[in-house]
Write an enzyme that holds these catalytic residues in place. Structure first.
Site, PDB file in Angstrom:
ATOM      1  N   LYS A 161       0.841  -1.294  -0.008  1.00 23.95           N
ATOM      2  CA  LYS A 161      -0.002  -0.016   0.031  1.00 23.95           C
ATOM      3  C   LYS A 161       0.898   1.290  -0.140  1.00 23.95           C
ATOM      4  O   LYS A 161       0.529   2.249  -0.653  1.00 23.95           O
ATOM      5  CB  LYS A 161      -0.949   0.036   1.157  1.00 23.95           C
ATOM      6  CG  LYS A 161      -1.811   1.204   1.295  1.00 23.95           C
ATOM      7  CD  LYS A 161      -2.328   1.406   2.639  1.00 23.95           C
ATOM      8  CE  LYS A 161      -1.433   2.125   3.584  1.00 23.95           C
ATOM      9  NZ  LYS A 161      -1.993   3.098   4.880  1.00 23.95           N
ATOM     10  N   ASN A 162       2.054   1.182   0.813  1.00 21.49           N
ATOM     11  CA  ASN A 162       2.768   2.564   0.781  1.00 21.49           C
ATOM     12  C   ASN A 162       3.606   2.607  -0.155  1.00 21.49           C
ATOM     13  O   ASN A 162       4.350   3.867  -0.328  1.00 21.49           O
ATOM     14  CB  ASN A 162       3.476   2.288   2.265  1.00 21.49           C
ATOM     15  CG  ASN A 162       2.581   2.628   3.448  1.00 21.49           C
ATOM     16  OD1 ASN A 162       1.648   2.942   3.327  1.00 21.49           O
ATOM     17  ND2 ASN A 162       3.272   1.740   4.522  1.00 21.49           N
ATOM     18  N   ASP A 199       5.746   0.503  11.898  1.00 27.82           N
ATOM     19  CA  ASP A 199       4.499  -0.250  11.416  1.00 27.82           C
ATOM     20  C   ASP A 199       4.166  -1.548  11.836  1.00 27.82           C
ATOM     21  O   ASP A 199       3.322  -2.164  11.717  1.00 27.82           O
ATOM     22  CB  ASP A 199       4.286  -0.078   9.982  1.00 27.82           C
ATOM     23  CG  ASP A 199       3.562   1.187   9.560  1.00 27.82           C
ATOM     24  OD1 ASP A 199       3.442   1.932  10.343  1.00 27.82           O
ATOM     25  OD2 ASP A 199       3.964   1.280   8.165  1.00 27.82           O
ATOM     26  N   ARG A 234      -8.155  -0.044   5.489  1.00 23.34           N
ATOM     27  CA  ARG A 234      -7.296   0.989   4.992  1.00 23.34           C
ATOM     28  C   ARG A 234      -5.809   0.233   4.639  1.00 23.34           C
ATOM     29  O   ARG A 234      -5.034   0.684   3.549  1.00 23.34           O
ATOM     30  CB  ARG A 234      -6.683   1.871   5.866  1.00 23.34           C
ATOM     31  CG  ARG A 234      -8.188   3.032   6.179  1.00 23.34           C
ATOM     32  CD  ARG A 234      -7.827   4.075   6.895  1.00 23.34           C
ATOM     33  NE  ARG A 234      -6.790   4.773   6.152  1.00 23.34           N
ATOM     34  CZ  ARG A 234      -5.837   5.578   6.770  1.00 23.34           C
ATOM     35  NH1 ARG A 234      -5.887   5.643   8.132  1.00 23.34           N
ATOM     36  NH2 ARG A 234      -4.707   6.023   6.152  1.00 23.34           N
ATOM     37  N   CYS A 267      -4.642   9.443  10.184  1.00 23.35           N
ATOM     38  CA  CYS A 267      -4.433   8.521  11.561  1.00 23.35           C
ATOM     39  C   CYS A 267      -4.448   9.734  12.189  1.00 23.35           C
ATOM     40  O   CYS A 267      -3.620  10.490  12.106  1.00 23.35           O
ATOM     41  CB  CYS A 267      -3.097   7.725  11.603  1.00 23.35           C
ATOM     42  SG  CYS A 267      -3.382   6.116  10.674  1.00 23.35           S
ATOM     43  N   ARG A 284       3.463  14.511  12.399  1.00 18.14           N
ATOM     44  CA  ARG A 284       3.893  14.237  11.149  1.00 18.14           C
ATOM     45  C   ARG A 284       4.040  15.589  10.381  1.00 18.14           C
ATOM     46  O   ARG A 284       3.043  15.644   9.655  1.00 18.14           O
ATOM     47  CB  ARG A 284       3.346  13.104  10.281  1.00 18.14           C
ATOM     48  CG  ARG A 284       3.440  11.621  11.020  1.00 18.14           C
ATOM     49  CD  ARG A 284       2.870  10.621  10.169  1.00 18.14           C
ATOM     50  NE  ARG A 284       1.450  10.293  10.623  1.00 18.14           N
ATOM     51  CZ  ARG A 284       0.931   9.449  10.233  1.00 18.14           C
ATOM     52  NH1 ARG A 284       1.369   8.809   9.198  1.00 18.14           N
ATOM     53  NH2 ARG A 284      -0.170   9.143  10.509  1.00 18.14           N
TER      54      ARG A 284
END
Length: 417
Positions: free
Chosen positions: A22-23, A304, A396, A116, A121
């Site tokens: 996904k990233n 993660d 997600r 999130c 960030r």
């Protein structure tokens, strides 16, 4: 609204295939804006975040179709360089359009991100990078507005390694005149994947995989076909499931080189691993040994995977500590793991975990993507029934996770609350 219902205590056995990262796919989707044309992107996971990015690309003017893991994107008619609040607030990765829009149109209007709720960030890393290559930026009504019709090469120095800001800087710089140097660039495999995609399009990026990227600006780029790398976080999640409740679990379609530190830590817990070119087999050998970890930028232990590791250590034969040096407040899963019987104490960004022989099923609530994964792992290993609500978080980041665990013999189902 749906929930996951798990009847724990069943040994996991069999094989599971990992999907695309996904990233990695999200920034690559935005990179198709840079050069008009028709793109084919394969091994794309069908996730809530992927579908959100599709909607954003369509708002910008792209034509997108998505079927059987393949994305077809035609960015020829993109004509709206704006990312609205309603979408960006739901997914921070939407901010990845800043660099591509600036590169294509010399202008971008992008809402401040949401997504999130945890962790500082800051977007200033992204904004500073745009300014270093000649853009002018302002904050107006909650939007970052960047202008730069004639971007030029420059030096971008990040105070802290940032995956998102590195991706945006690279995408903005590929068509800037002259050379751009990015110092303390993120080295994550997802950034490597993005750079390789851009080079396939005609960009000239060197230093890929290191913390110093050199970009020679080009005037023309073209649309290409591309395949996404395996999802290393999904891989780690299923390996940890095997370490907690597995008899013999084979994770196929993986890239072991992206998970060296996680594999080493799993071996230290006592699990037996067999690593091949594109698969990893894990066998649980009794209760795991307590192994402490501290998260770090790649190639260190991934933040993660922190929540999933905490679920594993909740069953360890002894005490361990888990320190998150990336996001100091990424610990919302502790309260929910405690409801399942975990003995965890948090002080600042250090969690002390006292391993127990067993966990007990309970009602719990998802709080973010990886926290959701930790609750599933704990529920699979716990005695009795575990109900996990608010599973839109898991959607997600994990495609059909309950079906994949069913393939391994887990008793897990999706039900209406």
């Amino acid at each position: 609204m749906d929930k996951l219902v798990i009847h724990g205590g069943r040994l996991l056995k069999g094989s599971v295939r990992i999907g695309g990262a996904k990233n990695a796919v999200l920034p690559i989707m935005t990179a198709t804006i840079i050069a008009p044309g028709r793109y084919k992107i394969k091994r794309v996971p069908n996730l809530r975040d992927t579908r959100t990015m599709i909607r954003l690309l369509e708002i910008i003017g792209a034509e997108v179709s998505f079927e059987d893991g393949t994305l077809l994107i035609d960015s020829t008619k993109c004509d709206n360089p704006e990312a609205p609040y309603d979408l960006v607030k739901t997914m921070r990765a939407s901010f990845y359009v800043l660099g591509p829009l600036l590169s294509r149109f010399g202008y971008a209007k992008v809402s401040m991100p949401g997504g999130c709720a945890w962790g500082p960030r800051p977007v200033n890393f992204h904004v500073d990078a745009m300014e270093q290559i000649g853009a002018e930026t302002i904050l107006e009504d909650g939007y970052i507005i960047a202008k730069g019709e004639h971007l030029r090469g420059g030096e971008v120095l990040f105070e802290v390694s940032s995956v998102g800001a590195t991706g945006n800087a690279v995408m903005a710089a590929v068509k800037a005149s002259g050379r751009t140097s990015i110092f303390y660039a993120a080295m994550e495999p997802e950034i490597t994947c993005l750079c390789e995609f851009l080079n396939a399009m005609g960009a000239r990026i060197s230093g890929i995989g290191t913390n110093k990227l050199q970009i020679e600006g080009v005037s023309e780029m073209k649309a290409v076909d591309f395949e996404i790398i395996p999802d290393r976080i999904e891989t780690a999640t299923f390996l940890i499931a095997g370490a907690m409740a597995g008899e013999k679990v084979i994770v196929e379609g993986a890239e072991p080189n992206h998970l060296q530190v996680v594999l080493k830590k799993l071996q230290e817990t006592g699990s037996e691993l067999e690593v091949k070119k594109d698969s990893i087999t894990i066998e649980r050998k009794g209760r795991p040994r307590p192994i402490s970890v501290e998260t770090a930028v790649y190639p260190g232990f991934p933040t993660d995977v922190q929540a999933q590791w905490m679920a594993l250590m909740s069953l360890a034969d002894g005490n361990s500590t888990i320190t998150d040096s990336i996001y100091h407040d990424r610990f919302t899963h502790i309260a929910e793991l405690s409801r399942l019987g975990g003995d965890i104490r948090l002080k600042y960004n250090v969690a002390k975990v006292k391993g127990k022989e067993r966990l007990l099923g309970a009602r719990v609530m998802s709080t973010d993507i990886r926290a959701s994964a930790s609750l599933i792992l704990a529920g699979l290993a716990a005695e009795g029934q575990t109900d996990i609500s608010r599973i839109y978080h898991i959607e997600r980041g994990y495609e059909k996770i309950e079906e994949k665990f069913q393939f391994l013999g887990a008793e897990i189902s999706r039900e209406s609350e």
